[in-house]
Design an enzyme around this catalytic site. Sequence first.
Site, mmCIF file in Angstrom:
data_model
loop_
_atom_site.group_PDB
_atom_site.id
_atom_site.type_symbol
_atom_site.label_atom_id
_atom_site.label_comp_id
_atom_site.label_asym_id
_atom_site.label_seq_id
_atom_site.Cartn_x
_atom_site.Cartn_y
_atom_site.Cartn_z
ATOM 1 C CE LYS A 77 -3.752 -0.098 -0.180
ATOM 2 N NZ LYS A 77 -4.615 -0.220 -1.381
ATOM 3 C CG HIS A 96 -3.698 3.565 -5.077
ATOM 4 N ND1 HIS A 96 -4.308 2.615 -5.875
ATOM 5 C CD2 HIS A 96 -3.319 2.930 -3.941
ATOM 6 C CE1 HIS A 96 -4.308 1.455 -5.227
ATOM 7 N NE2 HIS A 96 -3.712 1.611 -4.072
ATOM 8 C CD GLN A 101 -5.543 7.350 -8.906
ATOM 9 O OE1 GLN A 101 -4.628 8.014 -9.389
ATOM 10 N NE2 GLN A 101 -5.613 6.040 -9.008
ATOM 11 N NE ARG A 131 -3.000 -4.883 -11.945
ATOM 12 C CZ ARG A 131 -3.728 -4.511 -10.889
ATOM 13 N NH1 ARG A 131 -4.962 -4.080 -11.074
ATOM 14 N NH2 ARG A 131 -3.234 -4.577 -9.679
ATOM 15 C CG PHE A 135 -3.828 -8.188 -4.078
ATOM 16 C CD1 PHE A 135 -3.664 -9.262 -3.222
ATOM 17 C CD2 PHE A 135 -2.793 -7.287 -4.205
ATOM 18 C CE1 PHE A 135 -2.497 -9.435 -2.495
ATOM 19 C CE2 PHE A 135 -1.620 -7.442 -3.484
ATOM 20 C CZ PHE A 135 -1.471 -8.522 -2.631
ATOM 21 C CG ASP A 281 -10.638 5.183 -8.871
ATOM 22 O OD1 ASP A 281 -10.014 5.869 -8.032
ATOM 23 O OD2 ASP A 281 -10.221 4.977 -10.018
ATOM 24 C CG HIS A 320 -7.034 -2.322 2.870
ATOM 25 N ND1 HIS A 320 -6.380 -2.845 3.966
ATOM 26 C CD2 HIS A 320 -7.957 -1.483 3.371
ATOM 27 C CE1 HIS A 320 -6.901 -2.338 5.077
ATOM 28 N NE2 HIS A 320 -7.859 -1.510 4.729
ATOM 29 C CG LEU A 321 -12.797 -4.888 -0.438
ATOM 30 C CD1 LEU A 321 -13.622 -4.884 -1.721
ATOM 31 C CD2 LEU A 321 -13.654 -5.336 0.751
#
Length: 372
Positions: A77, A96, A101, A131, A135, A281, A320-321
Amino acid sequence: MGKPILHLRGETKALEHRSALTPSTTQALIDAGYVVNVERSPVRIFEDDEFESVGAKLVPEGSWPDVPDDHLIIGLKELPDEVDFPLRHTHIQFAHCYKQQAGWERTLSRFKRGGGILYDLEFLQDSSGRRVAAFGYHAGYSGAAIAILNWAHQVLHPNDPLPAVSSYPNDSALVADVKKALAEAMSQNEGAYPRVLVIGALGRCGSGAVDLCSAAGLPSSSILKWDMEETKGGGPFKEIVESEIFVNCIYLTQAIPPFVTSESLSSPSRRLSVVCDVSCDPNNPHNPVPIYSDWTTFGKPTLPVSVERDPPLSLIAIDHLPSLLPLESSNAFSSALLPSLLLLDKRDDSKAAPVWTQAKELFLQKVSELPK
């Protein structure tokens, strides 16, 4: 170029238990000649001694800013916002900041000021543009689980928001909890299953959401699997508001008509009471679920959405599920990333390691877009 020293930093985001490296991928890197330093971490899903036992050197938590410039810093992260010192190292992480963003300028300017490099894990791609590691599957799986838990909680406790959720030791424990909550709620719902509409059902994320729904016992007739074919006409879609649960799993790359709007939520036929935006998002101007403007957390998993009539509507937007299932998600992600990590000693060779050279070129392009 010799093999660089790799430094696995500890994660600082609340309730983040995942790890970019696992003991098994660390051993594979060490066997290939890399030196791997691992910061001690009280929250990582793997114990410190699991890394030490395969040959990694344990170092103090939070020590990465002080290591030599040529060490490569690996994490998951984004770095905490509380600090703003220039970044002089090469970082491999999710940042991110490439889609403008909120805060993107601040993040990239830290690399520019320090002379560091960012290899954003979201943009490490193979020759086909896919990719190399993601995740997505476990994000969809976890998001659908929390969505069903939330629906069940609404049925059983209609005036109370879903309480905090925490990580599970494995997916079997999660599925057991979802099944139990679903059965209890259905007993109060005339035995009826909720209908779940998943958009992006053919992708990694969407397939995870669909698999969770099936594992929880929902019949196929209660799982609407939508992808590009079903959404090509453009939203909003009445099928969303006529389902109890909507799980958004698309990877946003361009502006599209919204799937759901405040106007579509005013439909008298609305049954929708749970939205899980796995893509999460809210500050993207092209967000196809433009009915919220902030994230939720494991500590406070839902936020209310203003609607004109019953049923009440709550939304899940946890960024961050996959940390709900840190063991499975870390193992899957790190194993997929390993072949690319083994090429880090060739990261400036466009023929031998295009995954890295392309990622660096993208970083330099984004830095060039910073305001002068």
